[in-house]
Design an enzyme around this catalytic site. Structure first.
Site, PDB file in Angstrom:
ATOM      1  N   HIS A   1       0.800  -1.227   0.000  1.00 57.82           N
ATOM      2  CA  HIS A   1       0.000   0.000   0.000  1.00 57.82           C
ATOM      3  C   HIS A   1       0.828   1.269   0.000  1.00 57.82           C
ATOM      4  O   HIS A   1       0.262   2.360  -0.060  1.00 57.82           O
ATOM      5  CB  HIS A   1      -0.940   0.011   1.204  1.00 57.82           C
ATOM      6  CG  HIS A   1      -0.226   0.274   2.493  1.00 57.82           C
ATOM      7  ND1 HIS A   1       0.457  -0.699   3.159  1.00 57.82           N
ATOM      8  CD2 HIS A   1      -0.064   1.412   3.211  1.00 57.82           C
ATOM      9  CE1 HIS A   1       1.008  -0.183   4.241  1.00 57.82           C
ATOM     10  NE2 HIS A   1       0.712   1.096   4.300  1.00 57.82           N
TER      11      HIS A   1
HETATM   12  C1  UD1 Z   1      -2.127   5.270   5.927  1.00 61.48           C
HETATM   13  C2  UD1 Z   1      -0.810   5.750   6.552  1.00 61.48           C
HETATM   14  C3  UD1 Z   1       0.243   4.658   6.419  1.00 61.48           C
HETATM   15  C4  UD1 Z   1      -0.256   3.348   6.959  1.00 61.48           C
HETATM   16  C5  UD1 Z   1      -1.570   2.994   6.252  1.00 61.48           C
HETATM   17  C6  UD1 Z   1      -2.127   1.684   6.729  1.00 61.48           C
HETATM   18  C7  UD1 Z   1      -0.334   8.156   6.419  1.00 61.48           C
HETATM   19  C8  UD1 Z   1       0.508   9.171   5.780  1.00 61.48           C
HETATM   20  N1  UD1 Z   1      -0.311   6.927   5.882  1.00 61.48           N
HETATM   21  O1  UD1 Z   1      -1.896   5.131   4.546  1.00 61.48           O
HETATM   22  O2  UD1 Z   1       1.389   5.042   7.151  1.00 61.48           O
HETATM   23  O3  UD1 Z   1       0.700   2.341   6.736  1.00 61.48           O
HETATM   24  O4  UD1 Z   1      -2.501   4.045   6.521  1.00 61.48           O
HETATM   25  O5  UD1 Z   1      -3.265   1.363   6.011  1.00 61.48           O
HETATM   26  O6  UD1 Z   1      -1.003   8.445   7.378  1.00 61.48           O
HETATM   27  N2  UD1 Z   1      -9.345   4.626   1.852  1.00 61.48           N
HETATM   28  C9  UD1 Z   1     -10.538   3.981   1.837  1.00 61.48           C
HETATM   29  N3  UD1 Z   1     -11.098   3.629   3.017  1.00 61.48           N
HETATM   30  C10 UD1 Z   1     -10.510   3.889   4.212  1.00 61.48           C
HETATM   31  C11 UD1 Z   1      -9.289   4.586   4.222  1.00 61.48           C
HETATM   32  C12 UD1 Z   1      -8.717   4.926   3.044  1.00 61.48           C
HETATM   33  O7  UD1 Z   1     -11.097   3.710   0.777  1.00 61.48           O
HETATM   34  O8  UD1 Z   1     -11.082   3.533   5.266  1.00 61.48           O
HETATM   35  C13 UD1 Z   1      -8.710   4.993   0.572  1.00 61.48           C
HETATM   36  C14 UD1 Z   1      -9.007   6.416   0.188  1.00 61.48           C
HETATM   37  O9  UD1 Z   1      -9.137   6.482  -1.202  1.00 61.48           O
HETATM   38  C15 UD1 Z   1      -7.758   7.147   0.589  1.00 61.48           C
HETATM   39  C16 UD1 Z   1      -6.677   6.087   0.389  1.00 61.48           C
HETATM   40  O10 UD1 Z   1      -7.307   4.860   0.716  1.00 61.48           O
HETATM   41  O11 UD1 Z   1      -7.546   8.293  -0.151  1.00 61.48           O
HETATM   42  C17 UD1 Z   1      -5.486   6.266   1.239  1.00 61.48           C
HETATM   43  O12 UD1 Z   1      -5.844   6.430   2.618  1.00 61.48           O
HETATM   44  P1  UD1 Z   1      -4.936   7.319   3.602  1.00 61.48           P
HETATM   45  O13 UD1 Z   1      -5.471   7.265   4.970  1.00 61.48           O
HETATM   46  O14 UD1 Z   1      -4.742   8.666   2.990  1.00 61.48           O
HETATM   47  O15 UD1 Z   1      -3.527   6.620   3.520  1.00 61.48           O
HETATM   48  P2  UD1 Z   1      -3.109   5.077   3.524  1.00 61.48           P
HETATM   49  O16 UD1 Z   1      -2.562   4.743   2.186  1.00 61.48           O
HETATM   50  O17 UD1 Z   1      -4.200   4.213   4.053  1.00 61.48           O
END
Ligand code: UD1
Length: 373
Positions: free
Chosen positions: A207
């Site tokens: 991820h």
């Molecule tokens: C975040 C953390 C990362 C951690 C990871 C674990 C930061 C900078 N990154 O990354 O360190 O390893 O979590 O998962 O804080 N999304 C969904 N549903 C959710 C959450 C996210 O669909 O419940 C999708 C959204 O499109 C979002 C993308 O995933 O934009 C990324 O989510 P985000 O929380 O921005 O970062 P992660 O890649 O999950």
């Protein structure tokens, strides 16, 4: 005497749960202590959040901020603004943040600027890679943290080298491993899903933005994963960030892509995998304790102890190198590993004892916060 414990994203929940439990268990020592769980809402899908609360037996959050997704600035800013309001309303005497996600940094900054002491669980880890958002979050949180709880002595040494006063640093062990220790037997109670036998499959997670956001990088990793699937079936629970980018990827018939899994199912699968390939941080630690070989698909790690003492190999992202490393693991006996010091299931209790001693000494009177314009 309210203490906020902040969780925002999937890898936070298993780090917070043991500390929350340990604080509740000590309330008779300090009856006015009121631990409150704050969920920022950085992760909000059922599979990224709710399932973890259920599996870990965590109470529902006392405060939900609903920050959601967005760019780094948008997400961090939304958490900062909403968390500041929660601090002003509930007046915590201490804020505890864990890990290295955007919520960790955002809540640390908001609290510190209101004059609320900040404790950081999992302080001092360093990849020295400033292209990782998490490295920036770690550095900034540690600079302002009042209590820096580390998982190993290398992390403590990093903080000392950065000029941190030794009295702020406490080597306590690893709360993520507390959760693993507590829940492993439950995770192993059911057989692995999908008819998989123990030791008969590889488990993959990906991820990191650097691996999945760039189509050529993601394709390169799947070239390696498809080649590995020629030797052993591959199970890939896809994070939403990755799932959104996989449409163009051709998969070997033995690569099975599934939805993100809950804590117990994933732990059970990890414990019985022949090997794990990942770009996660926490999984490097969990596989070390489970003695399962782990290939880390990154150029560096902020958790070098998992390579020095555990089962982790940082193999980079070159498809040929990944395949070579995977074949080496498949052809070798299980690697010898040690469990790092204090990764013994009691880190949350050590942190709770330290914080309770401090809270008892200070018995801080409820404070009124003024928010500067
Ligand atoms: C975040 C953390 C990362 C951690 C990871 C674990 C930061 C900078 N990154 O990354 O360190 O390893 O979590 O998962 O804080 N999304 C969904 N549903 C959710 C959450 C996210 O669909 O419940 C999708 C959204 O499109 C979002 C993308 O995933 O934009 C990324 O989510 P985000 O929380 O921005 O970062 P992660 O890649 O999950």
């Amino acid at each position: 005497m309210r203490v906020f414990l902040v969780a925002g994203a999937r890898p936070n929940f298993m780090k917070v749960a043991p500390l929350l439990e340990a604080l509740h268990a000590r309330r008779d020592r300090l009856p006015e202590l009121q631990p409150l769980l704050v969920h920022t809402g950085q992760h909000y899908d059922e599979q990224m959040s709710d399932d973890f609360f259920r599996d870990l037996g965590m109470p529902m959050p006392d405060i939900y901020l609903g920050a959601g997704s967005g760019s780094h600035a948008e997400q961090t800013a939304r958490v900062m603004v909403t968390f500041e309001k929660a601090c002003v309303e509930h007046k915590p005497v201490l804020v505890v943040v864990v890990g290295d996600v955007n919520s960790t940094l955002a809540c640390a900054i908001s609290a510190k600027k209101l004059g609320v002491p900040v404790a950081h669980v999992e302080a001092g880890l360093r990849s020295r890679d400033m292209s990782m958002p998490e490295e920036i979050n770690r550095l900034c949180t540690d600079i302002i943290g009042d209590f820096l709880f580390t998982t190993d002595e290398l992390a403590s040494a990093n903080l000392i080298a950065e000029g941190c006063a030794p009295e702020r640093i406490y080597f306590v062990g690893n709360t993520m491993i507390d959760s693993l220790t507590k829940h492993l037997s439950r995770a192993l109670a059911a057989p692995p899903p999908y008819g998989l036998g123990a030791g008969s499959y590889a488990l993959v997670t990906l991820h990191r933005p650097s691996n999945v956001d760039e189509p050529a990088a993601l394709q390169g990793l799947f070239d390696a994963i498809n080649a590995i699937a020629g030797y052993i079936p591959v199970l890939f629970p896809a994070h939403p960030r990755t799932a959104q980018r996989m449409a163009a990827i051709q998969l070997h018939e033995c690569v099975r892509v599934i939805e993100p899994l809950g804590y117990l199912t994933f732990l059970g699968l990890m414990a019985r995998a022949r090997m794990v390939l990942t770009d996660s941080g926490g999984i490097q630690e969990e596989t070390t304790v489970l003695h399962v070989p782990c290939l880390t698909l990154r150029r560096n790690t902020e958790r070098p102890i998992t390579c020095e003492q555990g089962t982790n190999f940082v193999v980079g992202t070159d498809p040929t190198a990944i395949l070579q490393a995977a074949r080496h693991v498949l052809d070798s006996p299980p690697p010898k590993s040690r469990i790092p010091e204090k990764w013994d299931g009691h880190a949350g209790e050590r942190i709770a004892d330290i914080l309770l001693a401090w809270l008892s000494r200070h018995r801080i009177a409820e404070k009124t916060y003024t928010v500067l314009p």
